[in-house]
Design a protein around this motif. Structure first.
Motif, PDB file in Angstrom:
ATOM      1  N   MET B 134      38.013  42.622  33.210  1.00 37.72           N
ATOM      2  CA  MET B 134      36.728  42.571  32.511  1.00 37.72           C
ATOM      3  C   MET B 134      36.285  43.969  32.088  1.00 37.72           C
ATOM      4  O   MET B 134      35.676  44.146  31.037  1.00 37.72           O
ATOM      5  CB  MET B 134      35.651  41.947  33.394  1.00 37.72           C
ATOM      6  CG  MET B 134      35.799  40.458  33.534  1.00 37.72           C
ATOM      7  SD  MET B 134      34.489  39.747  34.533  1.00 37.72           S
ATOM      8  CE  MET B 134      33.207  39.537  33.308  1.00 37.72           C
ATOM      9  N   VAL B 135      36.611  44.956  32.909  1.00 41.99           N
ATOM     10  CA  VAL B 135      36.250  46.332  32.542  1.00 41.99           C
ATOM     11  C   VAL B 135      37.032  46.770  31.324  1.00 41.99           C
ATOM     12  O   VAL B 135      36.463  47.252  30.344  1.00 41.99           O
ATOM     13  CB  VAL B 135      36.514  47.311  33.704  1.00 41.99           C
ATOM     14  CG1 VAL B 135      36.389  48.750  33.223  1.00 41.99           C
ATOM     15  CG2 VAL B 135      35.554  47.062  34.838  1.00 41.99           C
ATOM     16  N   VAL B 136      38.360  46.572  31.344  1.00 40.65           N
ATOM     17  CA  VAL B 136      39.145  47.110  30.234  1.00 40.65           C
ATOM     18  C   VAL B 136      38.925  46.336  28.940  1.00 40.65           C
ATOM     19  O   VAL B 136      39.119  46.879  27.860  1.00 40.65           O
ATOM     20  CB  VAL B 136      40.665  47.206  30.553  1.00 40.65           C
ATOM     21  CG1 VAL B 136      40.910  48.121  31.720  1.00 40.65           C
ATOM     22  CG2 VAL B 136      41.254  45.844  30.802  1.00 40.65           C
ATOM     23  N   SER B 137      38.485  45.073  29.030  1.00 37.38           N
ATOM     24  CA  SER B 137      38.197  44.368  27.775  1.00 37.38           C
ATOM     25  C   SER B 137      36.720  44.490  27.413  1.00 37.38           C
ATOM     26  O   SER B 137      36.217  43.721  26.586  1.00 37.38           O
ATOM     27  CB  SER B 137      38.606  42.903  27.881  1.00 37.38           C
ATOM     28  OG  SER B 137      37.865  42.277  28.897  1.00 37.38           O
ATOM     29  N   GLY B 227      37.582  45.300  47.014  1.00 39.58           N
ATOM     30  CA  GLY B 227      38.078  44.607  45.823  1.00 39.58           C
ATOM     31  C   GLY B 227      37.158  44.835  44.626  1.00 39.58           C
ATOM     32  O   GLY B 227      37.621  45.170  43.542  1.00 39.58           O
ATOM     33  N   CYS B 228      35.855  44.670  44.851  1.00 42.62           N
ATOM     34  CA  CYS B 228      34.912  44.843  43.741  1.00 42.62           C
ATOM     35  C   CYS B 228      34.891  46.293  43.258  1.00 42.62           C
ATOM     36  O   CYS B 228      34.885  46.559  42.063  1.00 42.62           O
ATOM     37  CB  CYS B 228      33.512  44.442  44.157  1.00 42.62           C
ATOM     38  SG  CYS B 228      33.325  42.680  44.376  1.00 42.62           S
ATOM     39  N   LEU B 232      35.877  47.355  39.544  1.00 48.89           N
ATOM     40  CA  LEU B 232      34.886  47.916  38.624  1.00 48.89           C
ATOM     41  C   LEU B 232      35.209  49.346  38.229  1.00 48.89           C
ATOM     42  O   LEU B 232      34.740  49.827  37.205  1.00 48.89           O
ATOM     43  CB  LEU B 232      33.489  47.851  39.248  1.00 48.89           C
ATOM     44  CG  LEU B 232      32.877  46.459  39.335  1.00 48.89           C
ATOM     45  CD1 LEU B 232      31.523  46.510  40.009  1.00 48.89           C
ATOM     46  CD2 LEU B 232      32.750  45.847  37.947  1.00 48.89           C
ATOM     47  N   SER B 233      35.983  50.057  39.047  1.00 46.02           N
ATOM     48  CA  SER B 233      36.281  51.445  38.672  1.00 46.02           C
ATOM     49  C   SER B 233      37.634  51.558  37.990  1.00 46.02           C
ATOM     50  O   SER B 233      38.210  52.635  37.912  1.00 46.02           O
ATOM     51  CB  SER B 233      36.202  52.351  39.897  1.00 46.02           C
ATOM     52  OG  SER B 233      37.106  51.906  40.867  1.00 46.02           O
ATOM     53  N   THR B 234      38.150  50.418  37.509  1.00 44.47           N
ATOM     54  CA  THR B 234      39.422  50.441  36.796  1.00 44.47           C
ATOM     55  C   THR B 234      39.310  51.291  35.534  1.00 44.47           C
ATOM     56  O   THR B 234      38.319  51.239  34.828  1.00 44.47           O
ATOM     57  CB  THR B 234      39.820  49.025  36.365  1.00 44.47           C
ATOM     58  OG1 THR B 234      39.933  48.230  37.527  1.00 44.47           O
ATOM     59  CG2 THR B 234      41.133  49.020  35.619  1.00 44.47           C
TER      60      THR B 234
END
Ligand SMILES: Nc1ncnc2c1ncn2[C@@H]1O[C@H](COP(=O)(O)OP(=O)(O)OP(=O)(O)O)[C@@H](O)[C@H]1O
Ligand SMILES: [Mg+2]
Lengths: 286, 276
Positions: B134-137, B227-228, B232-234
């Motif tokens: 979700m972060v990268v998209s 995990g979160c 989220l920091s991806t």
């Protein structure tokens, strides 16, 4: 007891020269590590104005848009939305500001685990509107972007252009007073691209929405700068070309290069500009 | 404590240039970020909006979805414990205590830890992969742009479900483990299952049960928050999603095991105080 201040507030009428711009950047700088992306940017978008941002790929256009939404914070300088200085706002303080901004993401950024309907309904659901209203609005917006039959599809089943249009519907629902289009016409066929421009024109002329329209295509610029929308007595929307009688001043073009603004003015000024870079950009020469 | 860590890392980041942070500083700043995430998730529990349907969905995925692997793990762990311990116990002719020995190790240690490791592999990975993509998209950005706090909408339901359901999964794991032990004792070593059951019943103490139920609460918190946070920091596109998924599982598992030791020690001390 009467509160004097309160009465003053309610009857205060702003003279037009004091109207605060919808969006204002004051001397904004931003760098990723040592790559400078925005270099002392000053810009302002008046109420009801459409600002077209042109510039090479990687020029920092999306970055400007992300700053307005507070998704990024500038290294220095101030960002103002409706006169409110949002530069140091926390995520929680940003929420009410974001409620009045609609954003069309460059890559669509649809939520791919929920259906098209839920994507478009998202903002209204967050505002806890009632179900009947949500349903009506979602169908109206999808009709608007010509995707009425894709309601129950999942985003993954749509083509790129359809996804973009769902993104537009999602951004425009709930009538935001500021709309940010990040390359809404990239990858669309010319008729649909034209529809997008007409949409922006309608928002500008009929709903008094302030907008930023990022694009690469000179076609869009010509469209946006030379046509205006009117409503006939029957309630139909017409698009008319500006002529000798009338010249649109509520649309301005801004060109970026290497993080700096090298041009800001109307499209007539853009065509007449004697900056070599601007000239080459318009003609599509390297 | 939190404030201390914050100022501490800030001070260190000032003197060390970005990218050259040494592993210790990186560790502390990571720890700080995870604690901040937990803190923000905790604070947002107390105000609206809350996302109940999302929480239920996560509970279904985390709880019901993990049940089969947790049950299998429990059954075979209990079985193998008896399988290995029985001959030794027989040598000292205390084979009637087999149930007791399985119950203690299972309820105190193996149940919570193995269950947490299995869930970390399954759920920790899923959480970080989902949030990471979700972060990268840019879906997280879109969510923020539409006025939703991703912590409330994504992080809180996941951590809550893990914290609530990991203890339940652990209980299921323990029960199946005891059954597995009983089956092995009666079929392979021909022990009367009444003997096994009695030994289990007599052997379990309240402090076993309490410590066996408190541990998974913390493990759930670790798995969920790591995990979160990793998700989220991806950064760095799809390769980044892969990296953060691996990180999430490895880091959560290691923390579960390290934390287990200190938690055991602390619980031993506290429960001794309480005379349980
Ligand atoms: N997360 C990031 N880390 C490092 N650099 C970044 C990051 N995001 C953007 N940049 C850099 O910032 C610059 C501006 O990016 P931006 O997305 O604003 O460009 P753009 O004008 O929107 O381009 P396009 O027309 O291709 O969309 C680019 O050179 C890019 O390399
Ligand atoms: Mg861009």
């Amino acid at each position: 007891m009467f509160d004097d201040n309160k009465i003053e507030d309610t009857i205060k009428i702003e003279p037009f020269w004091e109207i605060v711009p919808a969006i204002e950047f004051q001397d904004v700088c931003l760098a990723y590590d040592d790559k400078i992306v925005l270099d002392h940017i000053d810009l302002s978008v008046r109420r009801g104005e459409c600002k077209i941002i042109l510039g090479r790929s990687g020029g920092g256009k999306s970055t400007i848009i992300r700053l307005i939404l507070g998704l990024l914070k500038p290294d220095s300088g101030r960002v103002l939305v409706d006169g409110e200085d949002i530069t140091d706002y926390t995520e929680v303080e940003m929420m009410p500001i974001r409620q009045k901004i609609g954003m069309v993401f460059q890559e669509g950024a649809l939520f791919d685990s929920i259906s098209v309907y839920e994507n478009v309904a998202y903002r209204l659901r967050e505002q806890e509107r009632d179900e009947a209203e949500i349903d009506r609005e979602v169908r109206r917006m999808l009709e608007f972007v010509d995707l009425a039959d894709a309601v129950d599809k999942m985003p993954i089943e749509l083509s790129g252009g359809m996804r973009r249009r769902v993104g537009i519907a999602r951004a425009l629902i709930g009538d935001p007073s500021i709309v940010l289009f990040d390359e809404p016409t990239a990858g669309l066929d010319p008729p649909t691209a034209r529809t997008m421009c007409e949409l922006a024109i309608k928002l500008r002329d009929l709903q008094d929405v302030s907008s930023i329209f990022v694009t690469h295509e000179m076609n869009n610029v010509t469209n946006l700068c030379s046509e205006y929308a009117t409503v006939s007595e029957k309630g139909e929307v017409h698009f008319e070309k500006e002529g000798d009688k009338l010249c649109l001043i509520n649309t301005e073009v801004l060109m970026m290069r290497n993080g700096q603004i090298i041009f800001n003015g109307t499209d007539e000024q853009l065509q007449a500009s004697d900056n070599q870079y601007v000239k080459r950009f318009i003609k599509g020469e390297r | 404590m939190l404030a201390f860590i914050v100022t501490f890392t800030e001070r260190f980041q000032l003197v060390s240039p970005k990218g050259l942070m040494n592993p210790f500083i990186r560790f502390v700043s990571e720890l700080q970020e995870v604690s901040l995430l937990i803190w923000r998730a905790f604070v947002s529990l107390f105000s609206k909006p809350r996302y109940f349907s999302e929480t239920i969905r996560q509970m279904d995925m985390i709880g019901v979805g993990s049940l089969p692997i947790v049950l299998l793990t429990g059954f075979f762990t209990g079985g193998v414990l008896v399988l290995q311990a029985f001959p030794t116990l027989q040598y000292y002719s205390i084979q009637n205590e087999a149930g007791h020995s399985v119950a203690t190790s299972l309820i105190r240690e193996l149940g919570p830890v193995l269950c947490a490791l299995m869930v970390s592999g399954r759920i920790g990975a899923a959480i970080s992969a989902e949030l990471g993509s979700m972060v990268v998209s840019q879906q997280i950005d879109a969510m923020r742009a539409l006025g939703t706090d991703p912590i409330r909408r994504l992080v809180v339901p996941r951590i809550t479900s893990l914290v609530l359901l990991l203890p339940l999964l652990t209980v299921a794991c323990d029960i199946l483990g005891l059954i597995g032990g009983g089956v092995v004792a009666s079929t392979i070593y021909n022990q009367d299952y009444h003997v096994f059951a009695t030994s289990v019943r007599v052997g379990i103490t309240t402090s076993d049960l309490v410590s066996g139920l408190i541990k998974p609460i913390f493990f759930g918190l670790i798995i969920g928050s790591v995990g979160c946070h990793k998700g989220l920091s991806t950064s760095g596109g799809t390769a980044g999603v892969g990296r953060s998924t691996t990180d999430a599982v490895v880091i959560a598992s290691i923390w579960v095991i390290i934390f287990d030791f200190f938690l055991s020690k602390a619980l031993q001390y506290l429960l001794d105080l309480g005379q349980l």
